[in-house]
Design an enzyme around this catalytic site. Structure first.
Site, PDB file in Angstrom:
ATOM      1  N   SER A 212       0.817  -1.217   0.000  1.00 56.11           N
ATOM      2  CA  SER A 212       0.000   0.000   0.000  1.00 56.11           C
ATOM      3  C   SER A 212       0.849   1.265   0.000  1.00 56.11           C
ATOM      4  CB  SER A 212      -0.916   0.001   1.223  1.00 56.11           C
ATOM      5  OG  SER A 212      -0.139  -0.061   2.405  1.00 56.11           O
ATOM      6  N   ASP A 456      -3.254   6.305  12.210  1.00 51.21           N
ATOM      7  CA  ASP A 456      -2.459   5.570  11.217  1.00 51.21           C
ATOM      8  C   ASP A 456      -1.129   6.303  11.047  1.00 51.21           C
ATOM      9  OD1 ASP A 456      -1.247   4.623   8.883  1.00 51.21           O
ATOM     10  OD2 ASP A 456      -3.138   4.439   7.775  1.00 51.21           O
ATOM     11  N   HIS A 459       0.770   5.171   6.769  1.00 48.11           N
ATOM     12  CA  HIS A 459       0.498   5.762   5.448  1.00 48.11           C
ATOM     13  C   HIS A 459       0.662   7.283   5.494  1.00 48.11           C
ATOM     14  CE1 HIS A 459      -1.612   1.819   5.460  1.00 48.11           C
ATOM     15  NE2 HIS A 459      -1.021   1.755   4.284  1.00 48.11           N
TER      16      HIS A 459
END
Ligand SMILES: *[C@@H]1O[C@H](CO)[C@@H](O)[C@H](O)[C@H]1NC(C)=O
Ligand SMILES: *[C@@H]1O[C@H](CO)[C@@H](O)[C@H](O)[C@H]1NC(C)=O
Ligand SMILES: *[C@@H]1O[C@H](CO)[C@@H](O)[C@H](O)[C@H]1NC(C)=O
Ligand SMILES: *[C@@H]1O[C@H](CO)[C@@H](O)[C@H](O)[C@H]1NC(C)=O
Length: 480
Positions: A212, A456, A459
């Site tokens: 990702s 998070d 990311h």
């Protein structure tokens, strides 16, 4: 050793991790690393449940016209197309710079390649239109606030950003994280020229392959380019593990292929890859690799998925075998095995006279603020400024893995351009998506009361840090 692979495997909980830790008597450093990994595995659960429209059969790989080789005519970066120079730091040594002084030119070549380069003239590097400044490591530098030049685009102007990365839309109150420009210590980066990039991709395929984080870099590239393409002549479609952005008038595609380990694993499903017990199959790179053939510019990454513990389970037979032949390897050895497979695949399938291969180093996370002098229990949440300490290096960016990459790539017969983004990204505790992203399941009252618990810190918001990764890719593609 033979281990049966049971389908109802126990979840990787912190308690099972700490008990295996006690068994192996590992250092507190690894303990911190493991808690971080539990946190990462939580995050990856929701990864890719989103996005990019409906799922379809994987597109059959269509033959493409052979790539053109870039001319090597323009001599060096001209002053008109470089970023503003930071004159006071020009030529300066990195502050406290003994630790990171290895100024790798980005292209790691074998000793034979270097010798032939010296005796038989400069090797022709596809797509190069000039040379980078002699002796300048573009990955060594500092962040400079530059509101006039950054961000390169607005979040609302790029419809391709997945809701996992649209921070402003999800209520991020500050905007400064978008205003930082990377300034190498001893030279300037060429300005990202979207016209040049798109023209270069005419009749070609560019593909990002990995997890990702690589998908974030992929989307950043599309955001940097798409405004040049009129509505109606661009599209993005997803076919299982493959996402394809097409610029019709250019006959060009920019693609992303999901393969978090590059090798075959039981986390390969592009939608449901939350597995508690991960297995990577040895020698299986062709499983995914057949979808990368014929690509002109490949950009690989792989790192975090290997880090789910101090060991990785390697499957020697096939996933269909009733009794699975599994060996447990140290993470470094398993990662080395994966890197060797990648290099062999590149040697066998990529033409070094016509194509380029990039590898992006590990993307750091910011799960423990004590590492940069913050309060215990905090993480990237609420961080609004980069880390200033030039020597800062988060413990989750394993130096031993960097060493493995360097060892394996330096033995490669074909050049793989290394995008060493780990240090520059390590400074960017402010650039993560934190809580400002689409949440895939409703938050509990406990979570709402404590945003740190669900931030998070893996990311990155777009626009933001990953645009710089692509600026560095641009620099190394055209001015290696
Ligand atoms: C565009 O690419 C297709 C294959 O993807 C090829 O058949 C066609 O000849 C290309 N057209 C031009 C003008 O390059
Ligand atoms: C960007 O690239 C295009 C195509 O090569 C070129 O014509 C243009 O002058 C470049 N722009 C800048 C600002 O260098
Ligand atoms: C976030 O930071 C601001 C200013 O730095 C501070 O006032 C606020 O209390 C912090 N919020 C949390 C939840 O830590
Ligand atoms: C990448 O950069 C870091 C920090 O600047 C350095 O320590 C490391 O050796 C580099 N890695 C490689 C493979 O060159």
């Amino acid at each position: 050793m033979k281990t049966p692979l049971s389908s109802s495997s126990s979840p990787a909980s912190s308690s099972s991790l700490s008990s295996s830790l006690r068994k192996t008597r590992l250092s507190p450093y690894l303990f911190a690393l493991l808690s971080f990994i539990v946190f990462v595995s939580i995050l990856y659960g929701e990864d890719l449940v989103c996005i990019f429209g409906q799922q379809r059969q994987l597109r059959p790989t269509s033959p493409r016209p052979g790539p053109r080789t870039g001319e090597l005519t323009r001599p060096s970066i001209s002053s008109s197309n470089v970023e503003k120079t930071d004159s006071e730091t020009r030529g300066a040594r990195p502050a406290g710079g003994t630790i990171y002084e290895a100024a790798v030119d980005g292209v790691l070549r074998s000793s034979e390649q270097r010798k032939s380069g010296a005796s038989g003239g400069e090797p022709v590097i596809p797509f190069a239109i000039g040379r980078g400044e002699e002796g300048c490591d573009v990955f060594s530098g500092r962040w400079v606030r530059d509101e006039s030049a950054r961000p390169s685009y607005e979040e609302s102007e790029c419809p391709y950003i997945q809701p996992q990365l649209t921070c402003q839309e999800h209520g991020r109150p500050d905007k400064d994280y978008r205003n930082w420009r990377w300034q190498p210590h001893s030279c300037s980066l060429p300005r990202f020229n979207a016209t040049l990039m798109l023209e270069t991709l005419r009749g070609k395929r560019m593909m990002y392959v990995g997890d990702s984080l690589n998908r974030g870099q992929y989307v950043s590239m599309i955001c940097l380019l798409h405004s040049l393409i009129p509505e109606g002549s661009k599209s993005m479609e997803t076919f299982d593990s493959l996402t394809v952005f097409t610029a019709k008038d250019y006959n060009a595609t920019i693609e992303f292929y999901w393969a978090p380990f590059l090798l075959e694993s039981n986390s390969d499903n592009a939608v449901i890859h939350r597995v508690t017990d991960r297995f990577v199959r040895k020698g299986s790179i062709n499983k995914h690799g057949r979808h990368w053939k014929g690509v002109d510019i490949l950009v690989f990454n792989t790192y975090l998925w290997w880090m789910s513990g101090v060991t990785v389970k390697i499957l020697k037979g096939s996933f269909e075998d009733e009794v699975k032949d599994v060996v447990v390897m140290s993470t470094d050895d398993a990662y080395r095995m994966g890197m060797k497979s990648l290099v062999r695949w590149v040697q066998k399938n990529m033409d070094p006279k016509k194509t380029r291969v990039f590898f992006t180093s590990m993307s750091p996370t910011h799960g423990n603020s004590e590492e940069w002098g913050g309060e215990p229990g905090d993480n990237c949440y609420n961080q609004t400024t980069p880390i200033k300490d030039p020597n800062y290096w988060g413990s989750d960016s394993r130096k031993s893995i960097m060493q493995v990459i360097s060892e394996v790539f330096s033995k490669s017969k074909v050049a793989i351009t290394f995008l060493n983004i780990t240090q520059l990204s390590n400074y960017r505790k402010d650039a993560h998506t934190m809580i400002y992203k689409k949440q895939w399941s409703p938050l509990t009252p406990e979570q709402l009361a404590n945003p740190v618990s669900y931030a998070d810190c893996v990311h990155w918001c777009l626009p933001g840090l990953q645009d710089t990764w692509n600026e560095l890719l641009f620099a190394k593609l055209f001015y290696p």
